[in-house]
Design a protein around this motif. Structure first.
Motif, short mmCIF file in Angstrom:
data_model
loop_
_atom_site.label_atom_id
_atom_site.label_comp_id
_atom_site.label_asym_id
_atom_site.label_seq_id
_atom_site.Cartn_x
_atom_site.Cartn_y
_atom_site.Cartn_z
N PRO A 83 85.43 -144.81 17.46
CA PRO A 83 84.76 -146.09 17.43
C PRO A 83 84.26 -146.48 16.10
N THR A 84 83.86 -145.76 15.31
CA THR A 84 82.75 -145.99 13.97
C THR A 84 83.33 -145.26 12.83
N LYS A 85 82.91 -145.64 11.61
CA LYS A 85 83.34 -145.17 10.16
C LYS A 85 83.03 -143.72 10.43
N GLU A 86 81.70 -143.51 11.00
CA GLU A 86 80.95 -142.17 10.99
C GLU A 86 82.05 -141.22 11.77
N ASP A 87 82.27 -141.72 12.87
CA ASP A 87 83.24 -140.94 13.78
C ASP A 87 84.63 -140.28 12.94
N LEU A 88 85.00 -141.26 12.17
CA LEU A 88 86.22 -141.27 11.40
C LEU A 88 85.96 -139.89 10.41
N TYR A 89 84.79 -140.32 9.77
CA TYR A 89 84.53 -139.41 8.76
C TYR A 89 84.57 -137.85 9.18
N ALA A 90 83.43 -137.79 10.29
CA ALA A 90 83.31 -136.38 10.76
C ALA A 90 84.66 -135.61 10.87
N VAL A 91 85.51 -136.49 11.77
CA VAL A 91 86.81 -135.82 12.10
C VAL A 91 87.61 -135.47 10.80
N VAL A 92 87.73 -136.32 9.80
CA VAL A 92 88.67 -136.12 8.67
C VAL A 92 88.07 -134.66 8.06
N ALA A 123 94.80 -140.04 7.26
CA ALA A 123 93.42 -140.31 6.44
C ALA A 123 93.24 -139.16 5.27
N ILE A 124 93.79 -137.93 5.43
CA ILE A 124 93.38 -136.94 4.68
C ILE A 124 94.52 -137.06 3.73
N ALA A 125 95.78 -137.33 3.94
CA ALA A 125 97.03 -137.58 3.01
C ALA A 125 96.70 -138.83 2.11
N LEU A 126 95.74 -139.93 2.75
CA LEU A 126 95.39 -141.06 1.80
C LEU A 126 94.43 -140.60 1.00
N ALA A 127 93.37 -139.63 1.24
CA ALA A 127 92.32 -139.40 0.44
C ALA A 127 92.95 -138.53 -0.69
N ASP A 128 93.66 -137.55 -0.23
CA ASP A 128 94.02 -136.56 -1.13
C ASP A 128 94.88 -137.30 -2.34
N GLY A 129 95.68 -138.29 -1.88
CA GLY A 129 96.46 -139.17 -2.80
C GLY A 129 95.46 -140.25 -3.72
N GLU A 130 94.83 -140.82 -3.11
CA GLU A 130 93.99 -142.17 -3.64
C GLU A 130 92.72 -141.86 -3.51
N GLY A 131 92.11 -140.86 -3.20
CA GLY A 131 90.50 -140.75 -3.10
C GLY A 131 89.93 -141.30 -1.64
N ILE A 132 88.95 -140.91 -1.12
CA ILE A 132 88.30 -141.08 -0.05
C ILE A 132 87.82 -142.56 0.06
N GLU A 133 87.67 -143.44 -0.87
CA GLU A 133 87.62 -144.62 -0.73
C GLU A 133 88.76 -145.55 -0.17
N ALA A 134 89.94 -144.76 -0.17
CA ALA A 134 91.10 -145.54 0.38
C ALA A 134 91.10 -145.45 1.82
N VAL A 135 90.34 -144.71 2.30
CA VAL A 135 90.44 -144.25 3.81
C VAL A 135 89.67 -145.19 4.45
N THR A 136 90.30 -146.26 5.21
CA THR A 136 89.71 -147.22 6.02
C THR A 136 90.67 -147.08 7.31
N MET A 137 90.16 -147.94 8.32
CA MET A 137 91.05 -148.20 9.58
C MET A 137 92.10 -148.90 9.24
N ARG A 138 91.94 -149.88 8.54
CA ARG A 138 92.98 -150.96 8.36
C ARG A 138 94.15 -150.17 7.53
N ARG A 139 93.70 -149.33 6.50
CA ARG A 139 94.75 -148.89 5.78
C ARG A 139 95.44 -147.61 6.59
#
Length: 231
Positions: free
Chosen positions: A56-65, A23-39
């Motif tokens: 389980p949730t987007k908030e969980d992903l966001y917090a960990v990232v 997720a961090i690699a995606l955000a660094d390269g394309e912006g945080i908007e590119a970070v989705t579970m599907r991607r």
């Protein structure tokens, strides 16, 4: 604080740390908007539903990232509070510059993850033992964090504008030249004229160091106990 795996069942194929790395690699390269579970799942070669078992949730992903991007770098107090705070400010700036999306993320909401919490303990220790109460200690540390966050956001915005437009600062100034000349000819903007004629236009690093020095001067004026070596 939830366990990464249950007491039963197969060993997980992934981990929160690995998911956050992608997720961090995606955000660094394309912006945080590119970070989705599907991607993220596509990058890992698995299905999105598989990853929801870890976060389980987007908030969980966001917090960990965000917490993993912040990271943790030890810094022991040297006894010279001003030097320690300057090191803290520069270290924090470099963290935010490595991840251009992170400044906005930390400014928008607190993330009470392990790296952030350990970092908070580390930073408050830099101003401890000088007679300040905990509120004053937090004021000093948060003032530096907020200033660095804002300064870094401005740097990031300037770089992104240059990328979008295809113009660096010199090219933009050249393009704006005729317009500025018309404004100066009116005589209504004397300070703009001084900026054009006299300003040095220092580099980002110079601007940062000057602002940091002014900020530290103000902190020492407000809290004189922080000035000088630790007694």
């Amino acid at each position: 604080m939830r366990p990464e795996r249950g007491a039963r069942g197969p060993v997980p194929a992934y981990s929160r740390e690995r998911i956050a790395e992608v997720a961090i690699a995606l955000a660094d390269g394309e912006g945080i908007e590119a970070v989705t579970m599907r991607r993220i799942a596509k990058e890992l070669g698995t299905g999105a539903m598989t990853l929801y078992r870890y976060l389980p949730t987007k908030e969980d992903l966001y917090a960990v990232v965000v917490d993993q991007a912040l990271g943790f770098e030890p810094q022991e107090p040297t006894g010279d509070v001003r030097a320690d705070l300057a090191t803290f400010a520069r270290r924090y700036r470099e963290t935010l510059r490595r991840h251009p999306w992170l400044a906005h993320a930390v400014a928008s909401r607190p993330v009470m993850g392990p790296n952030m919490l350990r970092g908070n303990e580390r930073d408050l220790a830099l101003v401890d033992g000088r007679g300040l109460d905990i509120d004053q200690m937090m004021q000093v540390v948060n003032l530096i964090r907020h200033w660095v966050t804002g300064a870094t956001q401005a740097e990031t915005a300037e770089r992104e504008a240059a990328l979008r437009s295809g113009m660096d600062r010199a090219t933009w100034q050249q393009r704006m030249g005729p317009y500025i000349s018309e404004l100066l000819a009116t005589g209504a903007f004397p300070y703009l004229e001084r900026m054009v004629r006299e300003a040095r236009h220092p580099s980002r690093d110079e601007r940062f160091e000057t602002g940091l020095a002014v900020l530290l001067d103000g902190i020492e004026a407000r809290f004189p106990a922080l000035a000088g070596p630790r007694r």
